[in-house]
Design a protein around this motif. Structure first.
Motif, PDB file in Angstrom:
ATOM      1  N   VAL A  30       4.667-109.858 -16.874  1.00  0.00           N
ATOM      2  CA  VAL A  30       5.042-109.723 -15.469  1.00  0.00           C
ATOM      3  C   VAL A  30       4.031-108.880 -14.697  1.00  0.00           C
ATOM      4  O   VAL A  30       3.470-107.915 -15.222  1.00  0.00           O
ATOM      5  N   ARG A  31       3.831-109.269 -13.445  1.00  0.00           N
ATOM      6  CA  ARG A  31       3.094-108.422 -12.499  1.00  0.00           C
ATOM      7  C   ARG A  31       3.992-108.193 -11.297  1.00  0.00           C
ATOM      8  O   ARG A  31       4.609-109.137 -10.771  1.00  0.00           O
ATOM      9  N   ASP A  32       4.097-106.935 -10.826  1.00  0.00           N
ATOM     10  CA  ASP A  32       4.994-106.609  -9.723  1.00  0.00           C
ATOM     11  C   ASP A  32       4.272-105.689  -8.751  1.00  0.00           C
ATOM     12  O   ASP A  32       3.061-105.444  -8.889  1.00  0.00           O
ATOM     13  N   LEU A  33       4.975-105.150  -7.774  1.00  0.00           N
ATOM     14  CA  LEU A  33       4.335-104.356  -6.728  1.00  0.00           C
ATOM     15  C   LEU A  33       3.887-102.977  -7.198  1.00  0.00           C
ATOM     16  O   LEU A  33       3.198-102.274  -6.457  1.00  0.00           O
ATOM     17  N   THR A  34       4.237-102.577  -8.412  1.00  0.00           N
ATOM     18  CA  THR A  34       3.701-101.327  -8.952  1.00  0.00           C
ATOM     19  C   THR A  34       2.376-101.549  -9.682  1.00  0.00           C
ATOM     20  O   THR A  34       1.659-100.581  -9.966  1.00  0.00           O
ATOM     21  N   SER A  35       2.040-102.805  -9.986  1.00  0.00           N
ATOM     22  CA  SER A  35       0.854-103.114 -10.793  1.00  0.00           C
ATOM     23  C   SER A  35      -0.416-102.679 -10.072  1.00  0.00           C
ATOM     24  O   SER A  35      -0.638-103.024  -8.910  1.00  0.00           O
ATOM     25  N   GLY A  36      -1.257-101.922 -10.785  1.00  0.00           N
ATOM     26  CA  GLY A  36      -2.496-101.427 -10.210  1.00  0.00           C
ATOM     27  C   GLY A  36      -2.335-100.106  -9.499  1.00  0.00           C
ATOM     28  O   GLY A  36      -3.331 -99.482  -9.116  1.00  0.00           O
ATOM     29  N   ASN A  37      -1.101 -99.681  -9.315  1.00  0.00           N
ATOM     30  CA  ASN A  37      -0.829 -98.393  -8.685  1.00  0.00           C
ATOM     31  C   ASN A  37      -0.146 -97.473  -9.701  1.00  0.00           C
ATOM     32  O   ASN A  37      -0.796 -96.726 -10.406  1.00  0.00           O
ATOM     33  N   GLU A  38       1.163 -97.554  -9.768  1.00  0.00           N
ATOM     34  CA  GLU A  38       1.886 -96.727 -10.722  1.00  0.00           C
ATOM     35  C   GLU A  38       1.816 -97.268 -12.149  1.00  0.00           C
ATOM     36  O   GLU A  38       2.000 -96.523 -13.111  1.00  0.00           O
ATOM     37  N   TYR A  45       0.005-100.438 -15.016  1.00  0.00           N
ATOM     38  CA  TYR A  45      -1.268-101.070 -15.359  1.00  0.00           C
ATOM     39  C   TYR A  45      -1.525-102.315 -14.511  1.00  0.00           C
ATOM     40  O   TYR A  45      -0.641-103.154 -14.321  1.00  0.00           O
ATOM     41  N   GLY A  46      -2.757-102.436 -14.030  1.00  0.00           N
ATOM     42  CA  GLY A  46      -3.093-103.470 -13.068  1.00  0.00           C
ATOM     43  C   GLY A  46      -2.996-104.891 -13.567  1.00  0.00           C
ATOM     44  O   GLY A  46      -2.712-105.809 -12.794  1.00  0.00           O
ATOM     45  N   ALA A  47      -3.262-105.116 -14.863  1.00  0.00           N
ATOM     46  CA  ALA A  47      -3.219-106.479 -15.407  1.00  0.00           C
ATOM     47  C   ALA A  47      -1.814-106.894 -15.806  1.00  0.00           C
ATOM     48  O   ALA A  47      -1.630-107.933 -16.435  1.00  0.00           O
ATOM     49  N   GLY A  48      -0.826-106.102 -15.423  1.00  0.00           N
ATOM     50  CA  GLY A  48       0.552-106.466 -15.716  1.00  0.00           C
ATOM     51  C   GLY A  48       1.089-105.797 -16.964  1.00  0.00           C
ATOM     52  O   GLY A  48       0.385-105.082 -17.678  1.00  0.00           O
ATOM     53  N   ARG A  49       2.370-106.037 -17.213  1.00  0.00           N
ATOM     54  CA  ARG A  49       3.033-105.468 -18.376  1.00  0.00           C
ATOM     55  C   ARG A  49       3.850-106.543 -19.081  1.00  0.00           C
ATOM     56  O   ARG A  49       4.127-107.604 -18.513  1.00  0.00           O
ATOM     57  N   PRO A  87       0.611-115.153 -15.776  1.00  0.00           N
ATOM     58  CA  PRO A  87       0.715-116.453 -15.100  1.00  0.00           C
ATOM     59  C   PRO A  87       1.222-116.283 -13.676  1.00  0.00           C
ATOM     60  O   PRO A  87       2.046-115.398 -13.387  1.00  0.00           O
ATOM     61  N   ARG A  88       0.712-117.108 -12.792  1.00  0.00           N
ATOM     62  CA  ARG A  88       1.063-116.971 -11.373  1.00  0.00           C
ATOM     63  C   ARG A  88       2.580-117.025 -11.165  1.00  0.00           C
ATOM     64  O   ARG A  88       3.126-116.369 -10.276  1.00  0.00           O
ATOM     65  N   ASN A 132       4.750-115.635 -12.741  1.00  0.00           N
ATOM     66  CA  ASN A 132       5.397-114.372 -13.096  1.00  0.00           C
ATOM     67  C   ASN A 132       4.961-113.201 -12.228  1.00  0.00           C
ATOM     68  O   ASN A 132       5.119-112.043 -12.613  1.00  0.00           O
ATOM     69  N   HIS A 133       4.384-113.483 -11.053  1.00  0.00           N
ATOM     70  CA  HIS A 133       4.123-112.448 -10.061  1.00  0.00           C
ATOM     71  C   HIS A 133       5.378-112.328  -9.190  1.00  0.00           C
ATOM     72  O   HIS A 133       5.779-113.300  -8.547  1.00  0.00           O
ATOM     73  N   VAL A 134       5.993-111.157  -9.180  1.00  0.00           N
ATOM     74  CA  VAL A 134       7.209-110.975  -8.381  1.00  0.00           C
ATOM     75  C   VAL A 134       6.913-110.088  -7.177  1.00  0.00           C
ATOM     76  O   VAL A 134       6.008-109.245  -7.213  1.00  0.00           O
ATOM     77  N   ASP A 135       7.691-110.277  -6.120  1.00  0.00           N
ATOM     78  CA  ASP A 135       7.411-109.607  -4.850  1.00  0.00           C
ATOM     79  C   ASP A 135       8.233-108.341  -4.654  1.00  0.00           C
ATOM     80  O   ASP A 135       8.596-107.988  -3.525  1.00  0.00           O
ATOM     81  N   PHE A 136       8.564-107.653  -5.731  1.00  0.00           N
ATOM     82  CA  PHE A 136       9.281-106.388  -5.626  1.00  0.00           C
ATOM     83  C   PHE A 136       8.729-105.418  -6.667  1.00  0.00           C
ATOM     84  O   PHE A 136       8.006-105.825  -7.595  1.00  0.00           O
ATOM     85  N   ALA A 137       9.042-104.155  -6.517  1.00  0.00           N
ATOM     86  CA  ALA A 137       8.538-103.125  -7.426  1.00  0.00           C
ATOM     87  C   ALA A 137       9.520-102.907  -8.572  1.00  0.00           C
ATOM     88  O   ALA A 137      10.702-102.655  -8.340  1.00  0.00           O
ATOM     89  N   ILE A 138       9.014-103.033  -9.787  1.00  0.00           N
ATOM     90  CA  ILE A 138       9.829-102.733 -10.971  1.00  0.00           C
ATOM     91  C   ILE A 138       9.495-101.307 -11.392  1.00  0.00           C
ATOM     92  O   ILE A 138       8.562-101.063 -12.167  1.00  0.00           O
TER      93      ILE A 138
END
Length: 289
Positions: A209-217, A219-223, A262-263, A265-271
């Motif tokens: 998954v990649r979410d709105l915390t990715s690259g900030n709080e 890891y940028g390449a997702g978790r 994968p595209r 699995n990009h979500v538009d909220f912060a986990i």
């Protein structure tokens, strides 16, 4: 659902094991080399290892030196050419691989493809002294929050091997899609593609998954988070617990080929759950030429 005290207590134990895993002798953080080979190339020497290496009919072949130290393969020193079977010896995707050592170093081979679909192979080297020297006392996570343990509906699909783009430019890795999970958050419904990781215990469903915390709080390449089968047949998943999200191995080492999220699995909220971004970044250096 179990009570909060139980969920949080289990998570604390798992979190301790997760940090310990990162410093095990031949874990991800022990990697010190990733040498690429192609079919038909002349046998060549590799840094840190004895003999010569080549690929023959899709098999990585180790040819020992005429004399001197050699590899230990499945408990025996090798004096004649031998195939080093693809796969990690102690983790997902081990396949039929066996233990391979050169002194303290552990050796493994992997198979990948180029962007154009040509097969390529790598020899990886792990050094337990490197992992032992790592300090992960600063690797933190969000506090456990039971609201991030979310009911899901799993829809299985036929296994689909997808050549995923990776953090290593020019290299693709096979990921096997086995279905989707649907869940609700903030009044919207989301679907995540689920990957099936083969292991000695069977297939483990994994969400990347990649979410709105990715690259900030985080890891940028997702978790990634491992899911649990709710039945013995491996056909039902009842929940995803995002408190168990962890950074990909490429957050800790350069010698890997982590697939990109994968595209779908990009979500538009912060986990705001799970593992936070490591306090030290890895400077990505291309190993594939």
């Amino acid at each position: 659902m179990p009570v909060v005290e139980h969920l949080e207590g289990q998570w604390r134990e798992w979190r301790h094991a997760r940090v310990a895993e990162l410093t095990r002798p031949y874990g991800w953080t022990s990697l010190v080399a990733q040498h690429w080979l192609e079919e038909g190339s002349a046998p060549r020497e590799l840094d840190l290892l004895p003999g010569t290496w080549s690929v023959e009919n899709g098999a990585v072949i180790f040819t020992p030196p005429a004399d001197g130290p050699t590899l230990s393969v499945n408990g025996e020193h090798q004096r004649t050419p031998v195939e080093i079977v693809h796969g990690r010896n102690q983790s997902f995707g081990h396949g039929k691989s066996v233990a391979v050592y050169f002194g303290d170093l552990e050796v493994e081979t992997i198979d990948r493809t180029t962007d154009s679909g040509s097969p390529i192979f790598a020899v990886r080297v792990r050094d337990p002294r490197v992992s032992a020297s790592k300090d992960f006392s600063g690797l933190s996570a969000f506090d456990y929050n039971p609201n991030w343990r979310i009911p899901v509906t799993f829809t299985p699909t036929p296994r689909d091997d997808v050549q995923a783009v990776t953090v290593e430019p020019g290299v693709r890795e096979t990921t096997t899609w086995i279905g989707t999970i649907a869940f609700e958050h903030g009044g919207s419904t989301y679907d995540l593609t689920i990957i099936g990781k083969d292991s000695a215990q069977g297939v483990t469903p994994v969400a990347h998954v990649r979410d709105l915390t990715s690259g900030n709080e985080t890891y940028g390449a997702g978790r990634v988070v491992n899911l649990e089968w709710a039945d013995e047949a491996g056909e039902r998943i009842d929940f995803v617990d995002f408190n168990y999200l962890v950074a990909l191995p490429c957050a800790f080492t350069n010698f890997v080929t982590c697939p990109l999220v994968p595209r779908e699995n990009h979500v538009d909220f912060a986990i705001d759950a799970g593992e936070k971004r490591p306090d030290q970044d890895v400077d990505r250096v291309t190993t594939f030429r």
